[in-house]
Design an enzyme around this catalytic site. Structure first.
Site, short mmCIF file in Angstrom:
data_model
loop_
_atom_site.label_atom_id
_atom_site.label_comp_id
_atom_site.label_asym_id
_atom_site.label_seq_id
_atom_site.Cartn_x
_atom_site.Cartn_y
_atom_site.Cartn_z
N GLU A 167 0.86 -1.19 0.00
CA GLU A 167 0.00 0.00 0.00
C GLU A 167 0.90 1.23 0.00
OE1 GLU A 167 -3.34 -0.25 2.54
OE2 GLU A 167 -3.95 1.83 2.18
N ARG A 168 0.68 2.09 -0.96
CA ARG A 168 1.49 3.31 -1.16
C ARG A 168 2.95 2.98 -1.43
NH1 ARG A 168 -3.04 5.54 -2.38
NH2 ARG A 168 -4.51 5.67 -0.65
N ASN A 228 -3.27 -1.62 7.68
CA ASN A 228 -4.57 -2.17 7.25
C ASN A 228 -4.35 -3.68 7.25
OD1 ASN A 228 -5.87 0.29 6.90
ND2 ASN A 228 -5.07 0.52 4.82
N GLU A 243 -10.52 4.58 8.93
CA GLU A 243 -10.68 4.17 7.53
C GLU A 243 -11.20 2.75 7.42
OE1 GLU A 243 -6.74 5.03 5.85
OE2 GLU A 243 -7.43 7.04 5.38
N ARG A 275 -1.98 3.69 16.94
CA ARG A 275 -1.95 4.87 16.07
C ARG A 275 -3.07 5.86 16.38
NH1 ARG A 275 -2.42 4.05 10.43
NH2 ARG A 275 -0.69 5.34 9.77
N ARG A 300 -11.72 17.64 9.95
CA ARG A 300 -10.86 16.47 10.09
C ARG A 300 -9.61 16.78 10.91
NH1 ARG A 300 -8.22 12.85 5.16
NH2 ARG A 300 -6.56 11.96 6.40
N LYS A 353 1.01 10.80 13.48
CA LYS A 353 1.60 11.32 12.24
C LYS A 353 2.07 12.75 12.48
CE LYS A 353 -0.97 8.58 8.87
NZ LYS A 353 -1.76 8.54 7.61
N ASP A 387 -2.56 14.38 6.92
CA ASP A 387 -2.06 13.13 6.36
C ASP A 387 -0.84 13.31 5.47
OD1 ASP A 387 -1.85 10.50 5.75
OD2 ASP A 387 -3.60 10.39 4.44
N GLU A 440 3.78 9.15 -0.80
CA GLU A 440 2.40 9.07 -1.25
C GLU A 440 1.89 10.39 -1.83
OE1 GLU A 440 -0.28 7.81 1.84
OE2 GLU A 440 -2.06 8.16 0.61
O1 GCW Z 1 -2.87 8.42 3.94
C1 GCW Z 1 -3.61 7.33 4.19
C2 GCW Z 1 -3.28 6.41 3.07
C3 GCW Z 1 -3.74 5.02 3.36
C4 GCW Z 1 -3.11 4.60 4.70
C5 GCW Z 1 -3.57 5.57 5.77
C6 GCW Z 1 -2.98 5.26 7.13
C7 GCW Z 1 -2.43 2.43 5.40
O2 GCW Z 1 -3.87 6.91 1.90
O3 GCW Z 1 -3.31 4.19 2.32
O4 GCW Z 1 -3.47 3.28 5.03
O5 GCW Z 1 -3.18 6.86 5.43
O6 GCW Z 1 -1.99 5.89 7.46
O7 GCW Z 1 -3.50 4.41 7.84
#
Ligand code: GCW
Length: 713
Positions: free
Chosen positions: A177-178, A220, A301, A334, A345, A369, A374, A402
């Site tokens: 993923e990414r 995920n 998500e 997280r 958000r 983060k 994001d 990303e």
């Molecule tokens: O930025 C988003 C990404 C998802 C990612 C999510 C996260 C792993 O688009 O792909 O999922 O963040 O950090 O959980």
């Protein structure tokens, strides 16, 4: 004369062997400066490494390989001292070491630190553990590779953070993923029986920069990783990584008790669920006695989590924490959550986590983060930093680009990371930087950490873009020492990865240091954010408004209208600013004082708002977008001047990628300015290049199969 020059040029070109980037920053090319070479040979002399363990064997092998490469002479690394021993590496209990290194010095470096002492013709590297020794040896080799003097050293170094981790977003089917560098390096299908050499080189590379843990699987998560056949595969990797000081962690899918345990619930307060996790964790430790623990993405998500049972994040984290505690494991929970509960958000992570401060077990860290949204090209620091004094917070940066041009744009991220780490939260008065929050010094936490979402795949050069390696390198070096300047990290990396020619290294550094700001300018200047294409996030889509969650749509973030543009997060808007301390609020809340680069993060400003530059907001946007494009043009010119200094393969690869970057920068500039112009109704000043295509043209661009966007199996 001409002939001599031509011969010289030919010599330079032909002496640069094609390189595929696989060797990373561990190339150990021969030192060409004769004075340094003589000095290094004298320091190496007759090398000896004391001790006996897998790690010690690794140290010996690395030294033989490095010394041979750097000097062009092969060395046998001995195991016991003799009168000629001039280079001695060994842990502190060896008598020869304890007679030279002071006890206080050894006490100060902890289990992972090291000491290097050198005077002409004599070098001692020591530490309290074999792993510390490995780090010390890699540090010494870095000094040689970067051509530092090595005959007069007194280095006493230990890591600033205890957890220095890569987070792989790798799925079990090997999609990442990414990920923009091919498939996952973990070949689950052939593990545990087939050991790819890459696993070992991965461990070497990480150890060389002090990375001491890896989360193997995507946040995920897929519960299958916790089943017996997969644990056997994980064990194979853990066994390989252990002698390099690298612990293995996994992601825990919160609903695993239902999916693989056949329970009816995953409620963290349910006895059976708790018992299931305890048993499962016991099983994991039976395979991997030093298993690090779990990283968890919950109720974010679409991932399952404790809130599915009306429990809190703390309830969920503590349940897992209690189960790993007897084995000395930890939980990294997280804070990346944004269920649309509030009007912004930006505010959601803080709203969910701040009330839980002090409610987590001792072996839980909350992983935050760097910014509130994001991993955007520029974000203010997350307001959680400084707001949870009773909870250790660890930093999550994204190495994989990303939102930063993915595998095709050259972006050196250290300046971004440093900007966040140096930001002042004012939580305990002036100087309460984010760095001091995460290094534990502000609130006295023994367990601290930083994670980088990995940019590694099975591409031959590991990271896709040849410069992607620099971001991996940065994660290691910075988490060892948060004070390291971005420029120094770049210097080190360039010399080891490309060239130590002063002029060429200077040119490369100049490109790297300016690359992040260039990207901000051609993508999201003045505080614009999240206006990338839906889903895969490659390319501009500021007009995007079709996804059913408003906070997935670019229009939610920029809010352009006939009056102006930007997200009002002051008290007249969502008041997200209130999540920061007073002093930080003061920096941002007054539209006339807010730094230009954050303006649209916090204000809905009029198109003719006067910027600090003296330009109107609209003209500033035009200026910044054009500056971004010009910067990439200048990167291309600079790179082209290096043709004789870089091997042909990597030279051409970067050259082609920079041309893609330029095309993309122009695409970004034109698409964004044309679109925003439909609101501002102002002309693009005539001194700038005018878009040569229509807005419709840009709206119709479809990138259907951008990498890294695979559905999660
Ligand atoms: O930025 C988003 C990404 C998802 C990612 C999510 C996260 C792993 O688009 O792909 O999922 O963040 O950090 O959980």
């Amino acid at each position: 004369m001409k002939i001599v020059l031509l011969a010289l040029a030919l010599f330079m070109v032909s002496s640069l062997k094609a390189e595929d980037g696989y060797d990373l920053w561990l190339r150990y090319h021969k030192i060409t400066n004769p004075t340094l070479l003589a000095q290094y040979k004298k320091q190496i002399g007759t090398p000896v490494v004391l001790g006996n363990s897998q790690t010690i064997s690794i140290i010996k092998a690395e030294l033989s390989r490095a010394f041979a490469g750097l000097t062009g002479t092969s060395y046998r690394v001995l195991s016991s001292l003799n009168t000629a021993s001039s280079f001695i590496a060994g842990i502190s209990t060896s008598p020869v070491i304890s007679s030279i290194v002071k006890k206080e010095e050894l006490d100060s470096i902890g289990p992972e630190g090291f000491i290097i002492k050198a005077k002409p013709g004599k070098t001692i590297i020591t530490s309290n553990t074999d792993i510390g020794l490995l780090y010390g040896v890699f540090h010494f080799l870095r000094l040689l590779q970067t051509q530092q003097p090595a005959s007069n050293l007194n280095v006493i170094s230990s890591p600033e953070l205890t957890l220095r981790l890569l987070n792989h977003w790798d799925n079990l089917n090997r999609t990442v993923e990414r990920g923009y560098a091919g498939f996952s390096i973990w070949n689950w299908h052939t593990l545990p029986d087939y050991i790819d050499n890459r696993y070992i080189d991965y461990a070497r590379a990480n150890a060389s920069i002090g990375i001491n843990g890896t989360v193997l699987t995507n946040v995920n998560a897929n519960a299958t990783i916790l089943t017996r056949p997969y644990l056997e595969k994980v064990k194979a990797l853990a066994d390989l990584f252990r002698p390099y000081g690298i612990k293995v962690f996994l992601t825990a899918r919160f609903s695993a008790p239902i999916e693989i345990g056949r329970l009816k619930t995953a409620d963290p307060l349910n006895d059976t669920v708790q018992r299931w996790w305890k048993e499962k964790i016991k099983e994991i430790y039976s395979y991997i006695p030093d298993f690090g623990g779990f990283l968890v993405k919950a109720n974010s998500e679409g991932q399952p989590g404790p809130q599915d049972y009306k429990r809190t994040h703390a309830d969920g984290a503590n349940m897992l924490a209690d189960a790993v505690a007897p084995h000395n494991g930890i939980v990294m929970w997280r804070a990346f959550v944004y269920d649309p509960g509030s009007n912004d958000r930006f505010k959601q992570a803080y709203e969910e986590f701040k009330p839980l401060d002090g409610k987590f077990r001792k072996n839980v860290l909350v992983q935050v983060k760097n910014g509130p949204i994001d991993f955007q090209p520029r974000e203010p620091f997350s307001p959680l930093f400084g707001a949870m004094p009773q909870t250790p917070l660890m930093m999550e940066f994204q190495l994989t680009q990303e939102y930063l041009g993915q595998g095709t744009h050259l972006v050196y991220e250290a300046p971004l990371f440093k900007e966040v780490l140096n930001a002042d939260t004012y939580a305990k008065g002036k100087g309460s930087t984010v760095a001091k929050v995460i290094n534990g010094s502000m609130d006295n936490f023994p367990m601290t950490g930083m994670a980088g979402v990995s940019n590694i795949g099975n591409d031959i050069n590991w990271c896709g873009h040849p410069f992607g390696q620099a971001n991996w390198y940065t994660l290691g070096r910075l988490s060892w020492d948060l004070d390291l300047p971005a420029g120094q990290i770049a210097d080190e990396w360039i010399k080891q990865t490309f060239t130590s020619d002063r002029k060429a290294a200077g040119v490369i550094k100049n490109i790297m240091i300016n690359s992040r700001e260039a990207l901000v300018n051609y993508m999201t200047p003045v505080g614009l954010t999240h206006i990338m294409y839906n889903g895969h996030h490659y390319g501009p889509m500021p007009w995007g408004n079709t996804l059913n969650r408003p906070d997935w749509n670019p229009v939610y973030y920029h809010r352009a209208d006939s009056f102006g543009i930007g997200f009002d997060r002051t008290s007249t808007g969502t008041n997200a600013l209130a999540q920061y301390s007073k002093e930080v609020q003061e920096q941002f809340s007054d539209i006339n004082k807010c730094p230009d680069e954050f303006l649209l993060w916090f204000h809905h400003a009029a198109w003719d708002h006067k910027m600090h530059s003296g330009r109107t907001l609209w003209n500033e946007l035009c200026y910044k977008y054009n500056t971004g494009v010009d910067s990439v043009r200048s990167f291309i010119r600079q790179w082209n001047s290096l043709e004789n200094y870089i091997d042909e393969d990597r030279f051409t690869q970067v050259q082609q990628l920079l041309n893609i970057q330029l095309k993309d920068a122009i695409w970004w500039r034109n698409a964004c300015l044309l679109y925003f112009q439909t609101f501002s109704r102002m002309p693009i000043p005539a001194n700038y290049e005018q878009p040569d295509k229509s807005l419709e043209y840009y709206k119709n661009i479809r990138i259907l199969f951008a990498p890294g966007n695979a559905p999660v199996p």
